[in-house]
Design a protein around this motif. Structure first.
Motif, mmCIF file in Angstrom:
data_model
loop_
_atom_site.group_PDB
_atom_site.id
_atom_site.type_symbol
_atom_site.label_atom_id
_atom_site.label_comp_id
_atom_site.label_asym_id
_atom_site.label_seq_id
_atom_site.Cartn_x
_atom_site.Cartn_y
_atom_site.Cartn_z
ATOM 1 N N ARG A 1 6.567 -1.485 3.538
ATOM 2 C CA ARG A 1 7.023 -0.625 2.432
ATOM 3 C C ARG A 1 6.618 -1.174 1.067
ATOM 4 O O ARG A 1 7.407 -1.152 0.117
ATOM 5 C CB ARG A 1 8.544 -0.463 2.459
ATOM 6 C CG ARG A 1 9.074 0.237 3.669
ATOM 7 C CD ARG A 1 8.709 1.677 3.696
ATOM 8 N NE ARG A 1 8.776 2.158 5.093
ATOM 9 C CZ ARG A 1 8.284 3.301 5.503
ATOM 10 N NH1 ARG A 1 7.688 4.105 4.652
ATOM 11 N NH2 ARG A 1 8.370 3.649 6.755
ATOM 12 N N SER A 2 5.407 -1.693 0.993
ATOM 13 C CA SER A 2 4.920 -2.184 -0.297
ATOM 14 C C SER A 2 4.105 -1.109 -1.010
ATOM 15 O O SER A 2 3.636 -1.336 -2.130
ATOM 16 C CB SER A 2 4.053 -3.425 -0.089
ATOM 17 O OG SER A 2 2.917 -3.088 0.696
ATOM 18 N N GLY A 3 3.915 0.039 -0.337
ATOM 19 C CA GLY A 3 3.154 1.113 -0.968
ATOM 20 C C GLY A 3 1.651 1.001 -0.723
ATOM 21 O O GLY A 3 0.876 1.700 -1.375
ATOM 22 N N ALA B 1 2.623 -4.945 -4.129
ATOM 23 C CA ALA B 1 4.047 -5.301 -4.112
ATOM 24 C C ALA B 1 4.773 -4.223 -4.893
ATOM 25 O O ALA B 1 4.357 -3.883 -6.015
ATOM 26 C CB ALA B 1 4.294 -6.676 -4.727
ATOM 27 N N ALA B 2 5.818 -3.663 -4.297
ATOM 28 C CA ALA B 2 6.601 -2.602 -4.939
ATOM 29 C C ALA B 2 5.713 -1.476 -5.451
ATOM 30 O O ALA B 2 5.970 -0.913 -6.516
ATOM 31 C CB ALA B 2 7.466 -3.184 -6.069
ATOM 32 N N GLY B 3 4.659 -1.176 -4.715
ATOM 33 C CA GLY B 3 3.787 -0.084 -5.075
ATOM 34 C C GLY B 3 2.730 -0.418 -6.116
ATOM 35 O O GLY B 3 1.903 0.428 -6.447
ATOM 36 N N LEU B 4 2.762 -1.651 -6.634
ATOM 37 C CA LEU B 4 1.831 -2.036 -7.697
ATOM 38 C C LEU B 4 0.716 -2.916 -7.148
ATOM 39 O O LEU B 4 0.977 -3.885 -6.438
ATOM 40 C CB LEU B 4 2.584 -2.773 -8.799
ATOM 41 C CG LEU B 4 3.730 -1.979 -9.438
ATOM 42 C CD1 LEU B 4 4.545 -2.869 -10.367
ATOM 43 C CD2 LEU B 4 3.179 -0.787 -10.211
ATOM 44 N N PRO B 5 -0.539 -2.599 -7.492
ATOM 45 C CA PRO B 5 -1.666 -3.377 -6.978
ATOM 46 C C PRO B 5 -1.993 -4.578 -7.871
ATOM 47 O O PRO B 5 -1.909 -4.501 -9.099
ATOM 48 C CB PRO B 5 -2.811 -2.367 -7.035
ATOM 49 C CG PRO B 5 -2.487 -1.498 -8.193
ATOM 50 C CD PRO B 5 -0.983 -1.416 -8.259
ATOM 51 N N LEU B 6 -2.375 -5.640 -7.196
ATOM 52 C CA LEU B 6 -2.829 -6.854 -7.878
ATOM 53 C C LEU B 6 -4.202 -7.127 -7.303
ATOM 54 O O LEU B 6 -4.350 -7.214 -6.079
ATOM 55 C CB LEU B 6 -1.866 -7.969 -7.494
ATOM 56 C CG LEU B 6 -1.933 -9.260 -8.223
ATOM 57 C CD1 LEU B 6 -1.419 -9.095 -9.644
ATOM 58 C CD2 LEU B 6 -1.045 -10.274 -7.499
ATOM 59 N N GLN B 7 -5.208 -7.255 -8.152
ATOM 60 C CA GLN B 7 -6.570 -7.428 -7.633
ATOM 61 C C GLN B 7 -6.828 -8.892 -7.285
ATOM 62 O O GLN B 7 -6.810 -9.761 -8.145
ATOM 63 C CB GLN B 7 -7.576 -6.905 -8.664
ATOM 64 C CG GLN B 7 -8.991 -6.859 -8.124
ATOM 65 C CD GLN B 7 -9.698 -5.559 -8.497
ATOM 66 O OE1 GLN B 7 -9.056 -4.549 -8.820
ATOM 67 N NE2 GLN B 7 -11.008 -5.568 -8.461
ATOM 68 N N LEU B 8 -7.075 -9.159 -6.004
ATOM 69 C CA LEU B 8 -7.371 -10.533 -5.573
ATOM 70 C C LEU B 8 -8.872 -10.800 -5.572
ATOM 71 O O LEU B 8 -9.305 -11.941 -5.651
ATOM 72 C CB LEU B 8 -6.848 -10.786 -4.153
ATOM 73 C CG LEU B 8 -5.342 -10.811 -3.943
ATOM 74 C CD1 LEU B 8 -5.025 -11.089 -2.481
ATOM 75 C CD2 LEU B 8 -4.690 -11.870 -4.826
ATOM 76 N N LYS B 9 -9.657 -9.729 -5.474
ATOM 77 C CA LYS B 9 -11.118 -9.883 -5.372
ATOM 78 C C LYS B 9 -11.775 -8.576 -5.783
ATOM 79 O O LYS B 9 -11.249 -7.509 -5.468
ATOM 80 C CB LYS B 9 -11.483 -10.200 -3.925
ATOM 81 C CG LYS B 9 -12.971 -10.389 -3.654
ATOM 82 C CD LYS B 9 -13.210 -10.722 -2.194
ATOM 83 C CE LYS B 9 -14.691 -10.896 -1.868
ATOM 84 N NZ LYS B 9 -14.880 -11.197 -0.423
ATOM 85 N N GLY B 10 -12.938 -8.692 -6.450
ATOM 86 C CA GLY B 10 -13.757 -7.501 -6.719
ATOM 87 C C GLY B 10 -13.717 -7.079 -8.156
ATOM 88 O O GLY B 10 -13.081 -7.662 -8.971
ATOM 89 N N GLY C 1 12.292 -1.983 0.522
ATOM 90 C CA GLY C 1 10.941 -1.764 0.000
ATOM 91 C C GLY C 1 10.846 -0.473 -0.798
ATOM 92 O O GLY C 1 10.245 -0.430 -1.877
ATOM 93 N N ARG C 2 11.493 0.586 -0.267
ATOM 94 C CA ARG C 2 11.467 1.874 -0.981
ATOM 95 C C ARG C 2 12.180 1.776 -2.326
ATOM 96 O O ARG C 2 11.718 2.316 -3.329
ATOM 97 C CB ARG C 2 12.177 2.952 -0.142
ATOM 98 C CG ARG C 2 11.312 3.520 0.936
ATOM 99 C CD ARG C 2 11.896 4.842 1.464
ATOM 100 N NE ARG C 2 11.344 5.087 2.782
ATOM 101 C CZ ARG C 2 11.970 4.834 3.923
ATOM 102 N NH1 ARG C 2 13.215 4.396 3.934
ATOM 103 N NH2 ARG C 2 11.364 5.047 5.071
ATOM 104 N N LEU C 3 13.316 1.091 -2.325
ATOM 105 C CA LEU C 3 14.072 0.924 -3.575
ATOM 106 C C LEU C 3 13.232 0.151 -4.600
ATOM 107 O O LEU C 3 13.153 0.533 -5.780
ATOM 108 C CB LEU C 3 15.387 0.195 -3.282
ATOM 109 C CG LEU C 3 16.271 -0.119 -4.480
ATOM 110 C CD1 LEU C 3 16.651 1.146 -5.238
ATOM 111 C CD2 LEU C 3 17.538 -0.861 -4.036
ATOM 112 N N ASN C 4 12.596 -0.932 -4.151
ATOM 113 C CA ASN C 4 11.759 -1.708 -5.072
ATOM 114 C C ASN C 4 10.638 -0.842 -5.658
ATOM 115 O O ASN C 4 10.355 -0.929 -6.861
ATOM 116 C CB ASN C 4 11.164 -2.927 -4.353
ATOM 117 C CG ASN C 4 12.213 -3.994 -4.043
ATOM 118 O OD1 ASN C 4 13.331 -3.941 -4.551
ATOM 119 N ND2 ASN C 4 11.856 -4.966 -3.222
#
Lengths: 174, 174, 174
Positions: free
Chosen positions: B17-19, B165-174, C148-151
């Motif tokens: 459920r991280s989106g 995490a929590a639906g937000l992307p963090l770019q690890l590569k690229g 996860g959904r709440l976050n």
């Protein structure tokens, strides 16, 4: 290598099989050998023996391995000036300390005191273990708390902190 | 869409459920349809059926769904040139492979070989499962190790890696 | 403090002992007191009492503590305009709601409605719990999904989202 071997502390944090040990090896092998490897795991069963053998196989010439399952502070204090050292890993050391019945707070203070004054470029690997569901049993919860506190204490004094995921480093500090 | 549909591999990593699936859908819907969805989950119980139905409901017209619980390499190799594809997810595929009794190393090599030469803009979702306490049972530990190794192997050949995490992307590569 | 006390919502995500509460306290103490602390934990056993006491000890003068294990939306709606508020934490609140038998979707909608219109600089702490192995039991899996959904829902409306690891913040949004 001059400056490259100046005292400094790097913490590499990550989950299981996140590539943190390998990334630490890659970083340290950019410095001149010999490279010191301080292993905290004890080969107490076949699974552990297989894991340790796998790690040793991966490392080649130029590495000198030393075991320090409990007296990690002593092992670090005995390292020569200016030598690159890799500690793998703090979380297993913490497990060993807890299982030995020693006082965790005292042991942690001793470790932090040594890490605060690295004698060369030191690389320390640790597991992040707090991002799953709350464990059912109280000992696992206590371990999770202690591991998190130790990671915070080391991160606070490290010059550089990296978080590894899928083998890729993310710089948290430094 | 020209360049936008050129071969490329994006890995989306994250927890439950991280989106990550939804973010992958958002990225792929910026390209021209049709969009291919390769599902690896099998509806073997009510909980799983409900999860799958929830995912299918969310996706609208323009999507073509295909199931590949085990032969994911074959399903990918059969995709048309230049078509956007979403694989959801590698970790469930790995579970299926392990439960089927097939050799994980062989299966993984087959998958990596196909992913190394994407035929269009391919998006692959995977779970990060190694950031909790060490599991009690040996099978779960082995699964955790295999999942981590697979994620590292895919991340190494991907052109872009995102951590959600929590639906937000963090770019690890690229 | 003018602008510094304008309405805004900050979400601090992290694992157990990741330093998220402490970091939230550091951020809020940069604003003028008083600082409101809304605790969601209930001291139902010795372990929990010890944790709560540890948290209260750490916070000094200038803090006003309020308990809201279930009616967190009501507690937030009653906060004065322009006052800094720290909610610690959403994940324990969710646990309480689930254990109380209340409808999670309804409770979550009520919370999101209040958080969408913060009356001052509000800081909300939550646990990321989805990055370990899939839990054995169905209740834990459901909790993991709901958390996860709440976050995701809170992250979507927050102006700033930080992810904490080993006490170090990583900005995901804002």
């Amino acid at each position: 290598m001059g400056d490259a071997r100046a005292p400094s502390l790097t913490l590499l944090l990550g989950g299981a099989r996140s590539g943190k040990s390998r990334h630490a090896e890659t970083l340290i092998e950019q410095l001149a050998p010999p490279w010191r490897y301080i292993a905290t795991a004890e080969p107490f069963d076949d699974e552990m023996r297989a894991r340790i053998a796998h790690h040793i196989d991966r490392r080649g010439a130029g590495w000198r391995t030393l075991e320090a399952p409990i007296d990690l502070p002593g092992a670090l204090a005995g390292q020569p000036e200016g030598e690159p050292v890799l500690v793998d890993c703090l979380t297993v050391w913490l497990t060993n300390v807890m299982l030995s019945g020693a006082d965790v707070a005292t042991a942690t203070r001793g470790l932090i005191a040594v890490l605060q004054a690295p004698r060369g470029p030191w690389f320390v690997v640790a597991n992040e273990v707090g991002l799953g569901i709350v464990p059912d049993n109280a000992l696992a919860r206590r371990f999770r708390d202690e591991a998190g506190r130790l990671n915070q204490a080391v991160a606070a004094i490290a010059g550089r902190v990296l978080f590894l995921a899928a083998g890729l480093p993310l710089q948290l500090k430094g």
